[in-house]
Enzyme design. Sequence first.
Site, PDB file in Angstrom:
ATOM      1  N   ASN A 163     -10.269  -1.248  -2.192  1.00 13.73           N
ATOM      2  CA  ASN A 163      -8.882  -0.893  -1.962  1.00 13.73           C
ATOM      3  C   ASN A 163      -8.005  -1.592  -2.913  1.00 13.73           C
ATOM      4  O   ASN A 163      -7.993  -3.025  -2.937  1.00 13.73           O
ATOM      5  CB  ASN A 163      -8.610  -1.632  -0.421  1.00 13.73           C
ATOM      6  CG  ASN A 163      -7.149  -1.512  -0.034  1.00 13.73           C
ATOM      7  OD1 ASN A 163      -6.226  -1.073  -0.982  1.00 13.73           O
ATOM      8  ND2 ASN A 163      -6.934  -1.469   1.380  1.00 13.73           N
TER       9      ASN A 163
ATOM     10  N   HIS B  71      -3.566   6.682   0.496  1.00 12.81           N
ATOM     11  CA  HIS B  71      -3.920   5.405   0.321  1.00 12.81           C
ATOM     12  C   HIS B  71      -5.408   5.019   0.437  1.00 12.81           C
ATOM     13  O   HIS B  71      -5.936   5.563   1.502  1.00 12.81           O
ATOM     14  CB  HIS B  71      -3.039   4.483   0.999  1.00 12.81           C
ATOM     15  CG  HIS B  71      -3.397   3.066   1.091  1.00 12.81           C
ATOM     16  ND1 HIS B  71      -3.933   2.344  -0.390  1.00 12.81           N
ATOM     17  CD2 HIS B  71      -3.970   1.835   1.924  1.00 12.81           C
ATOM     18  CE1 HIS B  71      -4.353   1.016  -0.358  1.00 12.81           C
ATOM     19  NE2 HIS B  71      -4.341   0.901   1.194  1.00 12.81           N
TER      20      HIS B  71
ATOM     21  N   CYS C  55       0.737  -1.263   0.142  1.00  9.40           N
ATOM     22  CA  CYS C  55       0.124   0.184  -0.060  1.00  9.40           C
ATOM     23  C   CYS C  55       0.811   1.301   0.198  1.00  9.40           C
ATOM     24  O   CYS C  55       0.356   2.284  -0.336  1.00  9.40           O
ATOM     25  CB  CYS C  55      -0.989   0.034   1.330  1.00  9.40           C
ATOM     26  SG  CYS C  55      -1.957  -1.408   1.317  1.00  9.40           S
TER      27      CYS C  55
END
Length: 338
Positions: free
Chosen positions: A295, A265, A116
């Site tokens: 995500n 993120h 990430c």
Amino acid sequence: MNQFAKITAIEYVLPVQTLSNEDLARDFPEWNVDKIFSKTGINKRQVVSVDECASDLAFNACEKLLNAIELERSAIDFIILCTQSPDYFLPATACILQDRLGLSTQCGAFDYNQGCSGFIYGLGLAKGLVETGQAKNVLLVTAEAYSKYIHPADKSVRTLFGDAAAATLIQAVAEGPCIDRFRYGTDGSGAKNLIVPIGGSRNPAALNVNPELYTDDSGNARTDANLYMNGAEIFEFSMTRIPQLFASLFDESFTVENVDLFAFHQANKFMLDSLRRRIKLPAEKFIAEFEHCGNTVSSSIPIALKESMLKGVLTEGKTVVGVGFGVGYSWAGCVIKW
């Protein structure tokens, strides 16, 4: 003459196969569509098919970018691929991608495994290559297929993660800096909180042919060959480390008021809302572009930037703060002049 690294183009792709909240609600009757959205802020996420890999998404993202710009493929002199779902342990997937894209054999290529925070790390690597004169055109690719690691009965991660790839072109320009103020952090003591335990050299898949299926206290089923996430620990890490990282990006010469947009993120709604309130950032400057894709790990920031460009929110001359954080634990931030 000095040269500076600048982002000049971004493109991204999602797989065709969609996993909607309606699909998940059928699999998990205790979670209806509204509950899934209220917890995650995600309406749908795309996942690869059985015979599709992260490298296929990476190839399609690169093709989309290369077809959209006026630059010969022979001019790409470095390709950097961030992925935690490579085609093979070896060789590097970036090498396979170089050949598949028809890039020059004079082109450098390597993979890095970062998750990430990977996009920010990649920008730092690209800046180093460009500003030391080693490259003029760097193709930074982020690609993940986390769905291949997720057990279908694990709603804790199945509701969150989507597969995707993004291609970002970083080029040498005469004036800058355009990507600057990099800050990094690592705390490997948190490695166990976001992990696929089986599959590497420590616990080879060949010695774990039929891993035991277990169910956690929240009713999520998985094996040690699947992705495990301790959501509470990840949240606590994020609430502690990321405000500290964010604060370190600023000083008397560069303040929060100098920033036009914040691209964190894109983890999920609860995480981002909590961070925004903790750091006290205005909602109108805080990018949230994950409702349509979930995500997407290392691709989440470039997807958010591209969507902001398409909507006219991110335009030339604006200043963006990018912040990545997650698996590792790893975190990174930088300032991007658009």
